[in-house]
Design a protein around this motif. Structure first.
Motif, PDB file in Angstrom:
ATOM      1  N   LEU A  61      -2.680  13.832   2.886  1.00  0.00           N
ATOM      2  CA  LEU A  61      -1.718  12.693   2.803  1.00  0.00           C
ATOM      3  C   LEU A  61      -2.637  11.285   2.564  1.00  0.00           C
ATOM      4  CD1 LEU A  61       1.149  11.460   2.572  1.00  0.00           C
ATOM      5  CD2 LEU A  61       0.881  11.375   5.081  1.00  0.00           C
ATOM      6  N   GLY A  62      -3.588  11.137   3.530  1.00  0.00           N
ATOM      7  CA  GLY A  62      -4.393   9.871   3.488  1.00  0.00           C
ATOM      8  C   GLY A  62      -5.169   9.762   1.940  1.00  0.00           C
ATOM      9  N   TRP A  63      -5.708  11.085   1.691  1.00  0.00           N
ATOM     10  CA  TRP A  63      -6.382  11.203   0.225  1.00  0.00           C
ATOM     11  C   TRP A  63      -5.336  10.656  -0.880  1.00  0.00           C
ATOM     12  CZ3 TRP A  63      -6.378  13.273  -4.719  1.00  0.00           C
ATOM     13  CH2 TRP A  63      -7.468  13.230  -5.238  1.00  0.00           C
ATOM     14  N   ALA A  64      -4.295  11.187  -0.942  1.00  0.00           N
ATOM     15  CA  ALA A  64      -3.263  10.974  -1.907  1.00  0.00           C
ATOM     16  C   ALA A  64      -2.963   9.634  -1.884  1.00  0.00           C
ATOM     17  CB  ALA A  64      -1.908  11.828  -1.766  1.00  0.00           C
ATOM     18  N   LYS A  65      -3.031   8.875  -0.841  1.00  0.00           N
ATOM     19  CA  LYS A  65      -2.586   7.540  -0.675  1.00  0.00           C
ATOM     20  C   LYS A  65      -3.659   6.580  -0.917  1.00  0.00           C
ATOM     21  CE  LYS A  65       0.981   6.327   1.739  1.00  0.00           C
ATOM     22  NZ  LYS A  65       2.084   6.420   2.878  1.00  0.00           N
ATOM     23  N   SER A  66      -4.868   7.166  -1.217  1.00  0.00           N
ATOM     24  CA  SER A  66      -6.196   6.264  -1.142  1.00  0.00           C
ATOM     25  C   SER A  66      -6.319   5.585  -0.071  1.00  0.00           C
ATOM     26  CB  SER A  66      -6.089   5.321  -2.471  1.00  0.00           C
ATOM     27  OG  SER A  66      -6.318   6.305  -3.816  1.00  0.00           O
ATOM     28  N   HIS A  67      -6.028   5.949   1.067  1.00  0.00           N
ATOM     29  CA  HIS A  67      -6.384   5.206   2.576  1.00  0.00           C
ATOM     30  C   HIS A  67      -7.726   5.186   2.754  1.00  0.00           C
ATOM     31  CE1 HIS A  67      -1.836   6.087   4.121  1.00  0.00           C
ATOM     32  NE2 HIS A  67      -1.978   5.037   3.331  1.00  0.00           N
TER      33      HIS A  67
END
Length: 404
Positions: free
Chosen positions: A332-338
């Motif tokens: 999820l963090g990767w998908a949102k470029s966090h």
């Protein structure tokens, strides 16, 4: 002298121990490679204020591998009473704040400003602190006196003693929680107009909320399950609060406040003893906060993670968590470029500016965290009350200096 020692889970006691010298002695938690280490670059401080921290509480709950007899305390403010041979710029009588990170000032990490991971003070791994498990064995500061190494590098001298004593309940927070909360906000990208969610209304979370306001945030939301702490966040800081023990998805509850289900920045001020939300609030779920702040932080947002995560947790609910492995939704963090920032706050990066903000009445951090003074003899009771969840930050006054 007297000092506060960890004995066993949920038990600390006041012990009589030897007065410190400018050399590391053997004792509970002292790394064998540090025994006999000479510190002519150090000083002895007479403690003026030394605080109980949530990180101490993790040890006292038995959630780390801290050994019995470990002298606690890494939030240290004091007066210099003895100066080592190699100290040039700190003098006897100076009133100083001591970063909880012990740093040499000489290694690559220190020179690059990463004083939380100094390479020369802990033989086992980068980074060290006073009175903390696996941090090299430097004696803790919940005592009458303490030795501080590399004094010219580490210590922050207050410019005016009388003015400092008038604001001592604010200035004592410079050793840890104020810079730590501020670091959480800075690394989360908080700036003018930001909307910010802070997980946890303990002292670090409250310090982060005050820091977000100092940095110019337009909305500061604080989530917790402790109603007393949430009430303090509302009344003392003016934060919007979310009771996580109540039902309702966190994005929906944020949308009710902001008009959208996401924030610009999020700060984890809870750490590895996190619990679930709503119906699961009675159960420990160590990845809850990390996963929830990924869910509610906008795309390309940043997460500041000053909350403590450990590599050894004997009280964890499962085998993976016992070695610090958590079920984090990294996809999820990767998908949102966090972007994520973790680890000890490099206190020296911030403490001088924050001192100036205090001295010039830009912030009242002692009020924000509800600084409450107790004697050294009352420290065991302070630990018990802090563990019960009171909305207070306990400041130990070993010599009656604050009372006077």
């Amino acid at each position: 002298m007297k000092a506060v020692a960890y004995i066993e889970p949920m038990k600390v006691e006041i012990q009589d121990i030897e007065y410190p010298t400018l050399e590391l002695r053997d004792g509970p938690g002292v790394n064998p490679a540090n025994i006999g280490r000479k510190c002519p670059h150090g000083v002895i401080l007479r403690l003026v204020a030394t605080n109980i921290c949530g990180s101490d509480q993790h040890m006292v709950r038995g959630r780390t591998t801290a050994p019995p007899g470990l002298i606690l305390g890494h939030e240290i403010t004091g007066e210099v009473v003895e100066v080592g041979r190699d100290v040039e710029f700190i003098a006897q009588g100076d009133l100083v704040s001591t970063p909880f990170n012990i740093a040499c000032g000489r290694c690559r990490m220190c020179k690059e400003g990463h004083t939380g991971v100094c390479l020369n003070v802990n033989p086992d791994r980068p980074g060290s602190a006073y009175g903390y498990v696996d941090m090299g064995g430097w004696q803790g500061g919940q005592a009458e006196y303490v030795m501080v190494p590399y004094a010219d590098w580490n210590l922050l001298r207050f410019p005016d003693r009388e003015q400092a004593m008038e604001k001592i309940l604010d200035l004592t927070m410079l050793s840890d929680i104020f810079p730590t909360g501020y670091h959480g906000c800075v690394t989360a990208g908080v700036t003018t107009g930001s909307t910010v969610y802070i997980a946890g209304a303990g002292p670090v979370g409250l310090a982060a909320a005050a820091s977000a306001q100092l940095l110019g945030a337009s909305a500061v939301l604080v989530g917790d399950m402790n109603k007393e702490r949430l009430e303090h966040a509302r009344t003392a800081i003016g934060a919007e609060t979310i009771d996580l023990s109540e039902e309702g998805a966190l994005p929906d509850r944020i949308e009710q406040i902001l008009g959208e289900p996401v924030v610009d920045a999020a700060v984890d001020a809870v750490g590895f003893e996190a619990r679930g939300h709503g119906a699961d609030s009675a159960h420990e779920q160590p990845a809850t906060v990390l996963n929830s702040i990924m869910e509610i932080t906008r795309a390309a947002g940043k997460l500041g993670i000053p909350g403590l995560y450990v590599t050894g947790d004997p009280g964890a609910a499962d085998e993976a968590a016992k070695v610090g492995s958590l079920s984090i939704r990294i996809g999820l963090g990767w998908a949102k470029s966090h972007s994520f920032t973790t680890g000890q706050c490099p206190v020296m990066r911030y403490h001088r500016q924050l001192m100036n903000a205090i001295l010039r009445d830009r912030v009242q951090i002692g009020k924000a965290v509800n600084a409450t003074v107790i004697s050294l003899d009352d420290a065991p009771q302070g630990y018990a009350q802090f563990d019960s969840g009171v909305a207070k930050k306990y400041v130990i006054d070993p010599h009656g200096s604050i009372a006077a």
